[in-house]
Structure formats: C-alpha cells, structure tokens
Design a protein around this motif. Structure first.
Motif, PDB file in Angstrom:
ATOM      1  N   ALA A   1       0.860  -1.190   0.000  1.00  0.00           N
ATOM      2  CA  ALA A   1       0.000   0.000   0.000  1.00  0.00           C
ATOM      3  C   ALA A   1       0.891   1.233   0.000  1.00  0.00           C
ATOM      4  N   TYR A   2       0.451   2.280  -0.656  1.00  0.00           N
ATOM      5  CA  TYR A   2       1.120   3.572  -0.592  1.00  0.00           C
ATOM      6  C   TYR A   2       0.303   4.460   0.339  1.00  0.00           C
ATOM      7  N   LEU A   3       1.025   5.264   1.120  1.00  0.00           N
ATOM      8  CA  LEU A   3       0.352   6.053   2.145  1.00  0.00           C
ATOM      9  C   LEU A   3       1.132   7.359   2.342  1.00  0.00           C
ATOM     10  N   PHE A   4       0.436   8.397   2.774  1.00  0.00           N
ATOM     11  CA  PHE A   4       1.135   9.649   3.079  1.00  0.00           C
ATOM     12  C   PHE A   4       1.511   9.688   4.552  1.00  0.00           C
ATOM     13  N   ILE A   5       2.499  10.502   4.865  1.00  0.00           N
ATOM     14  CA  ILE A   5       3.000  10.571   6.235  1.00  0.00           C
ATOM     15  C   ILE A   5       1.987  11.209   7.195  1.00  0.00           C
ATOM     16  N   SER A   6       1.434  12.350   6.787  1.00  0.00           N
ATOM     17  CA  SER A   6       0.637  13.118   7.751  1.00  0.00           C
ATOM     18  C   SER A   6      -0.575  12.348   8.258  1.00  0.00           C
ATOM     19  N   GLY A   7      -0.646  12.190   9.562  1.00  0.00           N
ATOM     20  CA  GLY A   7      -1.779  11.515  10.173  1.00  0.00           C
ATOM     21  C   GLY A   7      -1.980  10.113   9.627  1.00  0.00           C
ATOM     22  N   ASN A   8      -0.871   9.436   9.305  1.00  0.00           N
ATOM     23  CA  ASN A   8      -1.039   8.135   8.621  1.00  0.00           C
ATOM     24  C   ASN A   8      -1.590   7.057   9.541  1.00  0.00           C
ATOM     25  N   ILE A   9      -2.246   6.091   8.919  1.00  0.00           N
ATOM     26  CA  ILE A   9      -2.901   5.036   9.688  1.00  0.00           C
ATOM     27  C   ILE A   9      -2.209   3.702   9.372  1.00  0.00           C
ATOM     28  N   CYS A  10      -0.867   3.725   9.487  1.00  0.00           N
ATOM     29  CA  CYS A  10      -0.082   2.557   9.079  1.00  0.00           C
ATOM     30  C   CYS A  10      -0.429   1.315   9.888  1.00  0.00           C
ATOM     31  N   GLU A  11      -0.819   1.504  11.166  1.00  0.00           N
ATOM     32  CA  GLU A  11      -1.110   0.335  12.005  1.00  0.00           C
ATOM     33  C   GLU A  11      -2.258  -0.484  11.403  1.00  0.00           C
ATOM     34  N   LEU A  12      -3.254   0.212  10.894  1.00  0.00           N
ATOM     35  CA  LEU A  12      -4.404  -0.491  10.322  1.00  0.00           C
ATOM     36  C   LEU A  12      -3.970  -1.297   9.096  1.00  0.00           C
TER      37      LEU A  12
ATOM     38  N   LEU B   1      -4.269  -5.244  15.873  1.00  0.00           N
ATOM     39  CA  LEU B   1      -4.317  -3.774  15.824  1.00  0.00           C
ATOM     40  C   LEU B   1      -4.019  -3.197  17.205  1.00  0.00           C
ATOM     41  N   ARG B   2      -4.666  -3.768  18.213  1.00  0.00           N
ATOM     42  CA  ARG B   2      -4.438  -3.258  19.575  1.00  0.00           C
ATOM     43  C   ARG B   2      -2.964  -3.388  19.983  1.00  0.00           C
ATOM     44  N   GLU B   3      -2.387  -4.503  19.615  1.00  0.00           N
ATOM     45  CA  GLU B   3      -0.982  -4.711  19.974  1.00  0.00           C
ATOM     46  C   GLU B   3      -0.109  -3.618  19.329  1.00  0.00           C
ATOM     47  N   GLN B   4      -0.394  -3.332  18.078  1.00  0.00           N
ATOM     48  CA  GLN B   4       0.389  -2.296  17.394  1.00  0.00           C
ATOM     49  C   GLN B   4       0.167  -0.918  18.011  1.00  0.00           C
ATOM     50  N   LEU B   5      -1.072  -0.674  18.393  1.00  0.00           N
ATOM     51  CA  LEU B   5      -1.356   0.646  18.968  1.00  0.00           C
ATOM     52  C   LEU B   5      -0.656   0.804  20.312  1.00  0.00           C
ATOM     53  N   GLU B   6      -0.491  -0.301  21.014  1.00  0.00           N
ATOM     54  CA  GLU B   6       0.244  -0.227  22.276  1.00  0.00           C
ATOM     55  C   GLU B   6       1.718   0.095  22.000  1.00  0.00           C
ATOM     56  N   TYR B   7       2.280  -0.548  20.980  1.00  0.00           N
ATOM     57  CA  TYR B   7       3.661  -0.218  20.606  1.00  0.00           C
ATOM     58  C   TYR B   7       3.751   1.254  20.188  1.00  0.00           C
ATOM     59  N   ALA B   8       2.728   1.685  19.445  1.00  0.00           N
ATOM     60  CA  ALA B   8       2.735   3.085  18.996  1.00  0.00           C
ATOM     61  C   ALA B   8       2.769   4.001  20.214  1.00  0.00           C
ATOM     62  N   ARG B   9       1.909   3.694  21.172  1.00  0.00           N
ATOM     63  CA  ARG B   9       1.817   4.533  22.371  1.00  0.00           C
ATOM     64  C   ARG B   9       3.165   4.606  23.092  1.00  0.00           C
ATOM     65  N   GLN B  10       3.810   3.460  23.215  1.00  0.00           N
ATOM     66  CA  GLN B  10       5.096   3.444  23.934  1.00  0.00           C
ATOM     67  C   GLN B  10       6.147   4.291  23.207  1.00  0.00           C
TER      68      GLN B  10
ATOM     69  N   ALA C   1      11.925   9.942  11.911  1.00  0.00           N
ATOM     70  CA  ALA C   1      11.544   9.042  10.809  1.00  0.00           C
ATOM     71  C   ALA C   1      10.863   7.752  11.291  1.00  0.00           C
ATOM     72  N   PRO C   2      11.450   7.038  12.269  1.00  0.00           N
ATOM     73  CA  PRO C   2      10.814   5.770  12.654  1.00  0.00           C
ATOM     74  C   PRO C   2       9.377   5.933  13.167  1.00  0.00           C
ATOM     75  N   ILE C   3       9.096   7.021  13.858  1.00  0.00           N
ATOM     76  CA  ILE C   3       7.748   7.133  14.419  1.00  0.00           C
ATOM     77  C   ILE C   3       6.717   7.371  13.309  1.00  0.00           C
ATOM     78  N   TYR C   4       7.161   7.898  12.205  1.00  0.00           N
ATOM     79  CA  TYR C   4       6.221   8.108  11.108  1.00  0.00           C
ATOM     80  C   TYR C   4       6.111   6.897  10.185  1.00  0.00           C
ATOM     81  N   VAL C   5       7.195   6.171   9.997  1.00  0.00           N
ATOM     82  CA  VAL C   5       7.099   5.083   9.016  1.00  0.00           C
ATOM     83  C   VAL C   5       7.012   3.686   9.639  1.00  0.00           C
ATOM     84  N   LEU C   6       7.492   3.528  10.860  1.00  0.00           N
ATOM     85  CA  LEU C   6       7.505   2.179  11.454  1.00  0.00           C
ATOM     86  C   LEU C   6       6.729   2.121  12.762  1.00  0.00           C
ATOM     87  N   ARG C   7       5.909   3.123  12.996  1.00  0.00           N
ATOM     88  CA  ARG C   7       5.147   3.170  14.244  1.00  0.00           C
ATOM     89  C   ARG C   7       4.280   1.923  14.358  1.00  0.00           C
ATOM     90  N   GLY C   8       4.126   1.464  15.601  1.00  0.00           N
ATOM     91  CA  GLY C   8       3.286   0.285  15.804  1.00  0.00           C
ATOM     92  C   GLY C   8       4.083  -1.013  15.796  1.00  0.00           C
TER      93      GLY C   8
END
Ligand code: SF4
Ligand code: SF4
Lengths: 431, 396
Positions: free
Chosen positions: A37-48, A187-196, A226-233
């Motif tokens: 998938a291609y996605l933009f950085i701003s407000g991205n929903i990569c976890e989903l 999804l929840r697991e990724q969101l927890e990683y995102a939060r941390q 960079a990592p928080i925008y592209v590898l979050r979760g």
C-alpha cells in the motif's frame, strides 16, 4: 572522552539501519508476494494497514531521500518533461520522476502499489498526487477524507466519527486486496507499541527545554522522527526510541548539546531544504543557533500536547491521530502552538523557512511573521527556498539574511547587558 | 435603486449594450449592486470563495451570497504581500487585498470551502486579519462514494445554517430554503440554456459576452440574475452577428481564479469558438436540478455527492475526469481542448497533465498555457492560439 559516551550517535546510526532494513523489505515485497500500500505521512494510519500484512511505501519519504541524496533535481526535471509545471510541489514531481525511472531511486527499486490510501490530512495536493498515481499505475485508490481541525481545545466529534466510518470501510478494502482478515488484537498490539514509542519521542522533544538543549529539535529531529512516522506500531520502533532516549539522557547528564556552544535558541517553522540540508544547517551553526522546537517534526502528528494512540479505543484513536498533524491544524491553532513553543522552550527568536513547493505549510507564514514580529515582539527571521527543488536554494542570499538577523540579535543582546552610560564598543565578531 | 424599473437590464435595448453594462458591473470593485441591495433590504451580505458553496442556505437566511473572485485585475497588491507570499495564485492574494484595502466593508461574513491548500490557509489568514464578520470554513467531503459523507456533509450544512442564523437572527427554515433551491435551479437552467445556445451558434453568442452576463450573478441576488438572464436570452436571440469560421474548443482550468476578459476575446479573435468551459463553474455546479420536494438539506447533500460537474478540486469518486471531458468533447463536436491554468494553481496544473494525456490518446489537439488575473500582455497567447487553430483547420 569516548568512554564517557556509551550511546553517542545511536539515534542517527540506528535510524539508518532501521530505514535500510525497511527499504530492503519494500524492495523484496514483489518476491515474497506481500501486498503493498502507498500512504502519506501526515496523520497516517499505518497500524491499520499492517494489520492486513501490507508493506507500506511512503512516497514523501522517497522524495525526501532523493533530496538528501541529491537526485531530486533530475527527478523533478523528468516530471517537468512530462508536462508538470515548474510551480507545483517538488515532492510530487520527484515521485512522478521516479515512476518515469522505473521506480528506481537511491534506496532501491520500489514495488508498485496494490492500494493507494490517500489519507488526505492537511494537504490537498495529496489528492492530486495519488489521483495521478492511480492513473499511472492503474491501482485502486481509497480516499480517506480527513476534515481540517478548526476548533480550539476539543476535536469535533462529527469529524472523528466521519473518519472512523471511513476507516471501517478501508478495513474492508484492505481485507479484499490482501486476502487477510481484520484482526483486532493485532491492531491493539500495534497501537500499544505506537503509544510506547510516542511516550519516548515526547520525552526527547521535551528535553529541548533544558539549557543547553541536548538536541536540535529541527536539524536532528528530522532524523529522529523518521521511525515514528514510518515504522510506528512495531516493537523495533519502540526499541529505537528507547535507544535514542538513552543517547539524549546521556547528553543531558554531560550537559552537552548538538553544538559546542548554544548561543541562540530558536523555534523553527517550515520544512528543511533537503537537497541542501547540510549547508542550510551550517548557516545556523556558525551563529551557535540551536532549534529548541520545530513544527516540521509535527508534520506527521502532534503528540507533545498529550495525544496518544490508545489500544482501548483503536479506531477512535487512529482517527484522532489522523486529524492532528500540523498542516491539518488551522492557523489559529498553528499560531498558538508557535507561541507556546516560544514560551515553554525559552526561545530567542522564530525562524520561518518558507518553501515554495508546500503551500499547505507556507501560505500564511508571512502573516505569522507579522504577528510574531509586531504583536508578540519575538524577533522573527523569514527566509525562502524549497524542500525538494535545488533550483530555489540561493545560499548567498540565505547567508546574508541569516547573518544580518543574528548579528542584530547579538547586538541587541549586548546592548541590553551593558549599562546605559557605557561608551559604544566595537561590534562582536560574527563567529 | 428602489423600483424594479431601475434595473439596467430592463432598460437595455440591444445585446451589446447589455453586455457592456454587465462587464462594467462585473469588474467594479466597489460592488455597487451589493451595497444597494444591503441598503434596500437591510439584509446582510455573505462572501463566498470559489469553487462551490451552498448559497441556497445563505439566500434562505435572508442574506445575499456574493461570489468573491478576487479583484479581477482592478487593484494593485499592496497590503496582501505582507500576509501571503508571492508564489501563490492571484485570487487568494487579491481577495485578501480587497479586504485589506477596504473594498469589502459591506461584507458581513465569508464562507471558504476546502478546495485547496491555498484556500484553506487563506481562511486562517482572513480570520486573523478581519475580526468583524464571521469566517466559515466549510469541509466539502472528498470521499463522495462513502455513506458516511452523507451524514457528515449534512452536518456541515447544518453548521452553516446555525452560523447564518446566529448572524441574521433568523433561522434557516424549510420553506424559504425550498424556495431558494427553486430559484437556484431556475438560475442554472437559464445558464444552461445560454450555454446550449452558444454551443449551437457560437458566432451569435460569443463566450466573452456570455462571460460578462454570467459574472453579474456574482453580485446580484439570484432572482435579479434570473431576470437579467431572461432579458439576455431575448436580446441575444435578436442580435445579428455574421457567421465566421472558427474551431470549436473547450476551455479547462479556469474553475476558480478567473482569466481577464481580454483573454477570452483574444481566443475568439484567433478563431476559437469556446463552446464549453469551466469559467465560474460554481454557478453551474449541479448537473441536474436539486430536488424541490422532500427534505431540502438532504436534497443539497444528494446533489453535492452525486450530481456535480467534475473540477480539479472535487474527487470524482467512481466517475472519471478523463471520460467526462472526452464525452463532452464528443457530444459537443469539440475539435480541440485549451488548458488554461491560473499561474501557481496546483489543482489545475496537475489535472492539465492527466487530461492532456487522455486527450492526446484520443487524438484531440490541445493547447496549454497559464494566465494571471492581472496579465495585460496577450501576444504570446494570441500567437499560440492562432497556430493551434491553423493546425486544426489545416491538418486535422
Ligand atoms: S504540498 Fe507539502 S504536504 Fe503536500 S505533498 Fe507537497 S510537500 Fe507534502
Ligand atoms: S486558483 Fe487554484 S490554488 Fe488558487 S485558490 Fe483557486 S483552486 Fe486554490
């Protein structure tokens, strides 16, 4: 002494490794049959998207890499040969140039998209960009329409509800394309990683309140972010921020910052000029300028005022995040953020780097200059170039403006330290 | 300006006379008809930034919707430069200039839709610089195929109704809203009729003339504009103009910032019969009449989500801009496409690339150039247009 610095350069080095591995995975996606998938950085929903096993290409990051590696100029010319105007966003043209080059850039060859998720958050150009890619690749296009955040402290429930509903629709599309079922636990697991990761990133951002600031919240933050925008979760993203925080903590303990001496603390507004990043930084370093807060580091999302991904409210918190990236805030919110930064980070000045490519960022920055220099009484420097197109970077002109600004700031500082009766002295040296 | 007899269009005896007066009104940055309307009715005037805003709601609130299309090249940019940088389209800068230079003292509010990054940021600059009157930023949904967009857009309409009734002290009630919908439907049908006549006999209905007639709608109430259009249709029909050889072209890209009138004249002089265009497209935004029965807000929602023309700033959803343009060309016997984009207008410039590719695949000749609101030298456009026309006449 080296032995004192266990974590020196960890943030930069690890970031390079992480991105290198990620790009490798992207390059391998067609071989492994992984959906892309291609996605933009701003407000991205990569976890989903990752829930469904997508590898995610961020065309903006590719454009940025082309800028840093100094191939953006050529890519942009290729797009102009295809009919794109010299006045449109350089990131888009860079990407079109990449498509025309078989998708091969300094980071490898990018896979074609199976799905284009146009997370239209804070930039209408995003829509035009992915409309073009949808046509050029013949790929499926999903419009994730994210309303502009217009109000003050609270977000509008209607806006969030609208985004949540679309996320549910997007999940169906993802399942269809990937052949994988939606897995809420994943999804929840990724969101927890995102939060941390977000907690740690905010600690790093806040550390710039120290004097001296342990890191440059613009020139260094652009790498740290960079990592928080592209590898979050992901777990690796959390580990990265732990390591980066160790480095920052160590710097605080040793009372050191990015420069040998911090002479001016500034808030930075606007993106960097990627093709001339180092030269641009040098122009500020010469004056001992450290950025203590920046808006560009919030271009993907704003966590430093409390927002976090939340595994107990998965879709809602994805929607909140999508709404809260910097360019998706209206000017009253952006202005108050700048005011807050100037105050909380004890800034001596505001520096606005206005880039022609990005009207989402730049239109209205002149008004901000008026506001800060005339109403707020904060010295404000306004310089112009571009984030992607090297043709707009005029080093001599920038140097003149930057030198004149900090020279006058230095004079002002000296004058305020001197008793009124003192005789005039020679002006201080510029270095 | 008391009685209906004062209306200039009623006094005009000839088409050219009417066109001349319309042209003067369209370019008048004093907005005389708006000021007169306010004086006469005691009502409020609400500015609307292009491309599309739901003006039926403003009318139903008893206010006058006024389309703000910049300064049309009539004033210099002196103050706006210190708020918005120079690499931005003219319409954003000159609309702001109108305000900063004191030409919009009559303005009671301003509705700015989410058409592009420039408009979005202009809304914030406006709010910061003008504290009198309201600024309403409206999110026009882009995910038009989603059911969620229906609820969302209805909410946006309700929010605008609330804002208007706060301002006017009068709720936007169903009956006046239905009436407004019907008046706007009538307006679109008259505009479409003008368009149809132009397409059938372009020499009789020059685009540069029609443009001025349509532009008066920006500063008149829709009822008045309907009366003007009826008069225009009658006078135009009676006008005699010689038939001349021209190629039938469509003009694309002028959906927001407007080109100077001279540009249209230059194209016509060069032998282009512009029989389809997206000039001031907001007034013809819906392809079909909006339903006049049932819930009026839902009718506007339905029309917005499923029945609009396609512009560079509304995502087409399942439809295709390429097909739409090519279909139009086929139906109207178009021989060539002119892509005229406002300088610095990203949405127009991006679309021009894709549409041009599609046109070339269909072997339709194209011409592309940029314009500015304040441009005054047309020689290069004239030469390009002449070459374009010749190439179609002699080689197609
Ligand atoms: S306009 Fe700005 S935010 Fe939008 S794609 Fe270009 S650089 Fe990115
Ligand atoms: S002319 Fe183009 S860029 Fe300018 S406001 Fe209109 S749509 Fe936006």
């Amino acid at each position: 002494m080296a032995s004192n610095y266990q974590f020196q350069n960890t943030g930069r080095d690890l970031q390079k490794d992480l991105l290198g591995h990620w790009y490798k995975r992207l390059e391998d996606a067609p071989k492994t049959g992984t959906p892309v998938a291609y996605l933009f950085i701003s407000g991205n929903i990569c976890e989903l998207l990752r829930c469904f096993g997508f590898e995610i290409v961020f065309p903006e990051v590719n454009a940025l890499q082309c800028g840093i590696k100094k191939v953006a100029g050529n890519m942009i010319l290729k797009a102009e040969d295809l009919g794109y105007s010299s006045d449109v966003c350089g990131y888009v043209k860079n990407d079109i140039g990449l498509v025309a080059s078989g998708n091969r850039g300094p980071f490898g060859t990018m896979p074609k998209p199976d799905l284009l998720v146009c997370n239209y958050s804070g930039c209408n150009t995003y829509i035009k960009w992915f409309e073009a890619l949808a046509e050029l690749y013949g790929a499926r296009f999903f419009m994730l329409d994210v309303p502009y955040r217009r109000t003050g402290e609270t977000m509008r429930p209607e806006d969030l509800h609208y985004v949540v509903k679309q996320l549910e629709q997007l999940a169906q599309v993802c399942a269809e394309i990937s052949g994988n079922k939606f897995d809420m636990d994943k999804l929840r697991e990724q969101l927890e990683y995102a939060r941390q990761a977000e907690e740690l990133w905010v600690k790093i951002l806040h550390s710039a309140k120290n004097r001296p600031s342990p890191f440059d919240a613009f020139f260094e933050a652009v790498f740290f972010m960079a990592p928080i925008y592209v590898l979050r979760g992901t777990k690796e993203c959390v580990d990265y921020y732990q390591a980066a925080w160790n480095e920052i903590e160590e710097r605080i303990q040793h009372n050191i910052g990015p420069l040998s001496e911090e002479r001016f603390r500034v808030v930075m507004e606007g993106p960097p000029p990627w093709p001339n990043f180092r030269n641009f930084w040098e122009l500020f370093k010469r004056w001992g300028v450290v950025s203590v807060a920046s808006t560009y580091s919030k271009v993907g999302g704003i966590w430093d005022f409390g927002m976090r991904h939340d595994p107990s409210r998965p879709m809602e918190s994805l929607a909140e995040y999508a709404v809260n990236c910097y360019t998706n805030w209206d000017w009253s919110l952006r202005r108050s953020m700048l005011e807050r930064y100037a105050k909380e980070y004890s800034a001596d000045a505001l520096v606005i780097h206005s880039v022609k490519s990005c009207r989402a960022f730049s239109v209205g920055q002149a008004d901000v200059r008026e506001h800060f220099s005339k109403v707020q009484g904060l010295p404000t420097l306004f310089v112009e170039s571009d984030l992607a197109d090297p043709r707009y970077f005029s080093e001599a002109q920038l140097r003149n403006r930057i030198d004149a600004f900090f020279e006058s700031l230095e004079h002002r500082r000296m004058a305020s330290r001197q008793p009124v009766t003192a005789a005039p002295t020679k002006s201080g040296s510029a270095t | 300006m008391n009685g209906a007899t004062d209306h200039f269009w009623e006094k005009a005896q000839r088409w050219e006379e009417l066109v001349e007066q319309c042209r003067a009104l369209a370019l008048d940055v004093q907005f005389p008809t708006v000021q007169a309307w306010k004086q006469r009715t005691g009502g409020q005037a609400v500015g609307c930034f292009p491309v599309y805003t739901p003006q039926e709601l403003i009318t139903a609130a008893g206010a006058l919707p006024v389309n703000l299309f910049g300064a049309r090249g009539q004033i210099d940019i002196d103050h706006a430069d210190s708020r918005i940088q120079s690499f931005v389209c003219s319409i954003a800068r000159s609309t702001l200039e109108l305000g900063l230079a004191g030409h919009l003292k009559w303005l009671d509010g301003f509705v700015v839709p989410s058409i592009c990054d420039v408009a979005r940021n202009l809304s914030g600059v406006w709010k910061h610089n003008f504290t009198e009157g309201f600024l309403f930023y409206m999110h026009l949904p882009q995910n038009v195929d989603s059911d969620a967009a229906k609820t969302y857009y209805r909410g946006e309409l309700e929010r605008l109704c609330d804002c208007l009734s706060d301002k006017t002290g009068r709720p936007v009630a169903e009956a006046p809203l239905r009436k407004a919908i019907s008046v706007f439907n009538r307006n679109r049908s008259l505009l479409n009729e003008l368009g149809a006549r132009r397409s059938a006999q372009p020499e009789k209905w020059p685009s540069s003339h029609i443009y001025a007639i349509v532009a008066t709608g920006n500063v008149l109430s829709r009822e008045e504009h309907n009366a003007l259009l009826e008069r225009a249709l009658a006078l135009g029909e009676a006008s005699l103009r010689p038939k001349r050889d021209a190629v039938r072209v469509v003009l694309r890209g002028a959906f927001c910032e407007q080109p100077p009138l001279e540009l249209l004249e230059v194209l016509e002089d060069a032998g282009c019969a512009v029989v389809d265009d997206d000039l001031q497209i907001g007034s013809r935004f819906f392809l079909e009449p909006v339903a006049e029965t049932g819930d009026p807000l839902n009718a506007l929602v339905e029309a917005y989500l499923h029945g609009t023309v396609l512009t560079p700033v509304n995502n087409p959803g399942k439809r295709s801009r390429n097909d739409d343009l090519l279909d139009r060309c086929k139906k109207k016997g178009i021989q060539g496409i002119i892509f005229a984009s406002p300088k610095f207008c990203e949405p127009a410039l991006y679309d021009a690339v894709l549409l041009r590719r599609a046109a070339e695949r269909s072997s339709l000749p194209t011409l592309e150039f940029e314009y500015e609101e304040k441009m005054s030298v047309f020689e290069s456009v004239r030469m390009q247009a002449e070459t374009f026309v010749e190439s179609i006449l002699f080689f197609s």
